[in-house]
Design a protein around this motif. Structure first.
Motif, PDB file in Angstrom:
ATOM      1  N   GLU A 175       0.808  -1.213   0.000  1.00  0.00           N
ATOM      2  CA  GLU A 175       0.000   0.000   0.000  1.00  0.00           C
ATOM      3  C   GLU A 175       0.847   1.272   0.000  1.00  0.00           C
ATOM      4  O   GLU A 175       0.331   2.359  -0.265  1.00  0.00           O
ATOM      5  N   ARG A 176       2.139   1.165   0.309  1.00  0.00           N
ATOM      6  CA  ARG A 176       2.991   2.360   0.338  1.00  0.00           C
ATOM      7  C   ARG A 176       3.232   2.828  -1.101  1.00  0.00           C
ATOM      8  O   ARG A 176       3.754   2.078  -1.928  1.00  0.00           O
ATOM      9  N   PRO A 177       2.896   4.069  -1.417  1.00  0.00           N
ATOM     10  CA  PRO A 177       2.992   4.523  -2.813  1.00  0.00           C
ATOM     11  C   PRO A 177       4.434   4.697  -3.279  1.00  0.00           C
ATOM     12  O   PRO A 177       5.299   5.152  -2.521  1.00  0.00           O
ATOM     13  N   ALA A 178       4.682   4.314  -4.521  1.00  0.00           N
ATOM     14  CA  ALA A 178       6.021   4.428  -5.100  1.00  0.00           C
ATOM     15  C   ALA A 178       5.901   4.678  -6.595  1.00  0.00           C
ATOM     16  O   ALA A 178       4.948   4.228  -7.246  1.00  0.00           O
ATOM     17  N   ALA A 179       6.870   5.398  -7.134  1.00  0.00           N
ATOM     18  CA  ALA A 179       6.948   5.646  -8.573  1.00  0.00           C
ATOM     19  C   ALA A 179       8.011   4.749  -9.174  1.00  0.00           C
ATOM     20  O   ALA A 179       9.014   4.408  -8.525  1.00  0.00           O
ATOM     21  N   ALA A 180       7.811   4.359 -10.418  1.00  0.00           N
ATOM     22  CA  ALA A 180       8.728   3.457 -11.108  1.00  0.00           C
ATOM     23  C   ALA A 180      10.077   4.120 -11.356  1.00  0.00           C
ATOM     24  O   ALA A 180      10.231   5.349 -11.300  1.00  0.00           O
ATOM     25  N   LEU A 181      11.062   3.279 -11.625  1.00  0.00           N
ATOM     26  CA  LEU A 181      12.385   3.751 -12.023  1.00  0.00           C
ATOM     27  C   LEU A 181      12.266   4.774 -13.132  1.00  0.00           C
ATOM     28  O   LEU A 181      11.581   4.555 -14.132  1.00  0.00           O
ATOM     29  N   ALA A 182      12.960   5.906 -12.953  1.00  0.00           N
ATOM     30  CA  ALA A 182      12.944   6.978 -13.947  1.00  0.00           C
ATOM     31  C   ALA A 182      14.138   7.884 -13.690  1.00  0.00           C
ATOM     32  O   ALA A 182      14.799   7.802 -12.646  1.00  0.00           O
ATOM     33  N   GLU A 183      14.416   8.765 -14.648  1.00  0.00           N
ATOM     34  CA  GLU A 183      15.457   9.764 -14.465  1.00  0.00           C
ATOM     35  C   GLU A 183      14.835  11.005 -13.842  1.00  0.00           C
ATOM     36  O   GLU A 183      13.888  11.567 -14.370  1.00  0.00           O
ATOM     37  N   ASP A 217      14.921  15.020 -12.254  1.00  0.00           N
ATOM     38  CA  ASP A 217      15.436  16.303 -12.744  1.00  0.00           C
ATOM     39  C   ASP A 217      16.840  16.595 -12.228  1.00  0.00           C
ATOM     40  O   ASP A 217      17.592  17.342 -12.863  1.00  0.00           O
ATOM     41  N   ASN A 218      17.209  16.021 -11.076  1.00  0.00           N
ATOM     42  CA  ASN A 218      18.526  16.298 -10.480  1.00  0.00           C
ATOM     43  C   ASN A 218      19.595  15.300 -10.896  1.00  0.00           C
ATOM     44  O   ASN A 218      20.680  15.271 -10.313  1.00  0.00           O
ATOM     45  N   GLY A 219      19.298  14.457 -11.888  1.00  0.00           N
ATOM     46  CA  GLY A 219      20.306  13.537 -12.404  1.00  0.00           C
ATOM     47  C   GLY A 219      20.337  12.180 -11.751  1.00  0.00           C
ATOM     48  O   GLY A 219      21.213  11.363 -12.061  1.00  0.00           O
ATOM     49  N   ILE A 220      19.399  11.892 -10.862  1.00  0.00           N
ATOM     50  CA  ILE A 220      19.287  10.568 -10.252  1.00  0.00           C
ATOM     51  C   ILE A 220      18.483   9.651 -11.155  1.00  0.00           C
ATOM     52  O   ILE A 220      17.513  10.079 -11.784  1.00  0.00           O
ATOM     53  N   LEU A 221      18.857   8.394 -11.229  1.00  0.00           N
ATOM     54  CA  LEU A 221      18.089   7.347 -11.894  1.00  0.00           C
ATOM     55  C   LEU A 221      17.679   6.358 -10.814  1.00  0.00           C
ATOM     56  O   LEU A 221      18.524   5.648 -10.259  1.00  0.00           O
ATOM     57  N   ALA A 222      16.387   6.326 -10.489  1.00  0.00           N
ATOM     58  CA  ALA A 222      15.931   5.509  -9.366  1.00  0.00           C
ATOM     59  C   ALA A 222      14.417   5.442  -9.365  1.00  0.00           C
ATOM     60  O   ALA A 222      13.737   6.224 -10.035  1.00  0.00           O
ATOM     61  N   GLY A 223      13.884   4.518  -8.592  1.00  0.00           N
ATOM     62  CA  GLY A 223      12.488   4.568  -8.223  1.00  0.00           C
ATOM     63  C   GLY A 223      12.330   5.612  -7.137  1.00  0.00           C
ATOM     64  O   GLY A 223      13.310   6.064  -6.535  1.00  0.00           O
ATOM     65  N   ARG A 224      11.085   5.996  -6.861  1.00  0.00           N
ATOM     66  CA  ARG A 224      10.869   7.040  -5.853  1.00  0.00           C
ATOM     67  C   ARG A 224       9.811   6.598  -4.848  1.00  0.00           C
ATOM     68  O   ARG A 224       8.738   6.109  -5.226  1.00  0.00           O
ATOM     69  N   GLU A 237      14.659  -2.261 -13.590  1.00  0.00           N
ATOM     70  CA  GLU A 237      13.726  -2.500 -12.481  1.00  0.00           C
ATOM     71  C   GLU A 237      12.530  -3.287 -12.985  1.00  0.00           C
ATOM     72  O   GLU A 237      11.904  -2.915 -13.982  1.00  0.00           O
ATOM     73  N   ARG A 238      12.205  -4.375 -12.287  1.00  0.00           N
ATOM     74  CA  ARG A 238      10.986  -5.134 -12.537  1.00  0.00           C
ATOM     75  C   ARG A 238      10.076  -5.002 -11.319  1.00  0.00           C
ATOM     76  O   ARG A 238      10.509  -5.237 -10.189  1.00  0.00           O
ATOM     77  N   ARG A 239       8.818  -4.660 -11.564  1.00  0.00           N
ATOM     78  CA  ARG A 239       7.882  -4.365 -10.491  1.00  0.00           C
ATOM     79  C   ARG A 239       6.806  -5.438 -10.378  1.00  0.00           C
ATOM     80  O   ARG A 239       6.457  -6.081 -11.376  1.00  0.00           O
ATOM     81  N   PHE A 240       6.279  -5.591  -9.139  1.00  0.00           N
ATOM     82  CA  PHE A 240       5.335  -6.667  -8.860  1.00  0.00           C
ATOM     83  C   PHE A 240       4.129  -6.159  -8.078  1.00  0.00           C
ATOM     84  O   PHE A 240       4.235  -5.236  -7.267  1.00  0.00           O
ATOM     85  N   SER A 241       3.003  -6.797  -8.330  1.00  0.00           N
ATOM     86  CA  SER A 241       1.760  -6.471  -7.645  1.00  0.00           C
ATOM     87  C   SER A 241       1.691  -7.181  -6.299  1.00  0.00           C
ATOM     88  O   SER A 241       2.567  -7.988  -5.947  1.00  0.00           O
TER      89      SER A 241
END
Length: 251
Positions: free
Chosen positions: A27-35, A37-44, A230-234
């Motif tokens: 239930e904890r919200p998260a965003a998928a791996l992406a670049e 604006d500050n140059g990080i490549l990560a999920g959030r 990154e591979r994500r799961f339900s």
């Protein structure tokens, strides 16, 4: 991130290879791996705004795990994800691994690397900041290289992959999807601070409330060319998406 294996300068081609699973409440919200604006490549992590594992165009890699056995996390302490993001960018209150005030965080383990060196940081029982020699390391919610069965299992899988000298990451993702308890190693001494989590868990946790949310592979060669996947799961452990990003670390 609850289990990871990390190879640092342990192969003629690869400067760094890291593989890991993030275990969290679904239930904890998260965003998928992406670049970012500050140059990080990560999920959030959309609750606290930081990340659990990532790389940056500034030439840094970092991952953090919670440290078991110290009780329920204090919500008034700084987010451990903000430590990761500051270290990745080299900016902010926690950007210097030598001077960052580690006691402001709930208990954690952290791996940090750039093109020249790797470090391990923790804040329990006291602050520890130490350089890492070349080799293969395992990290879960215990101490660095504590021989939990799933940690040994993942380290072994990474070593086997490196020995094959392959560019195929599928065997690494297969290892991250392993749901069988290993028959070697020493079980955790402390129960999980998450009541829902069993005392001992496999690499991949299948649970509708608290389980494996994503698997990540990071590979960076000695010329600084890198890939993060990154591979994500339900909550039912089905696939919900995959993201691959390429990057180049500075010389």
């Amino acid at each position: 991130m609850c289990v990871a294996a990390f190879a640092w300068q342990a192969h003629p081609k690869w400067l760094l290879v890291a593989i890991g699973n993030r275990d969290e409440f679904h239930e904890r919200p998260a965003a998928a791996l992406a670049e970012w604006d500050n140059g990080i490549l990560a999920g959030r992590d959309l609750k606290s705004g930081g990340t659990w594992l990532g790389v940056s165009h500034a030439g840094r890699f970092a991952l953090v795990t919670n440290l078991r056995g110290h009780g329920v996390a204090d919500p008034d302490r700084a987010s451990r994800g903000s430590l990761v993001t500051d270290l990745l960018t080299g900016q902010g209150r926690y950007s210097d691994p030598i001077t960052a005030p580690l006691q402001e965080f709930n208990p954690f383990n952290l791996l940090l690397a750039d093109g020249a060196q790797a470090h391990f940081l923790t804040n329990r029982p006291d602050d520890l900041r130490t350089g890492l020699a070349h080799g293969i390391y395992g990290l879960s919610n215990g101490t660095l290289d504590e021989p939990w069965p799933k940690t040994l299992q993942l380290k072994s899988a990474l070593l086997s992959w490196l020995n094959r000298s392959s560019d195929d990451f599928e065997p690494l993702f297969s290892a991250l999807r392993n749901e069988h308890l290993a028959d070697v190693g020493v079980p955790p001494r402390e129960p999980s601070d998450v009541p829902r989590e069993a005392p001992e868990t496999p690499v991949f946790i299948r649970d509708r409330i608290y389980g494996t949310r994503c698997s990540i592979v990071v590979a960076i060669d000695r010329d600084g060319r890198g890939t993060i996947i990154e591979r994500r799961f339900s909550a039912e452990s089905g696939s919900t998406g995959e993201t691959t990003l390429a990057f180049q670390w500075p010389d």
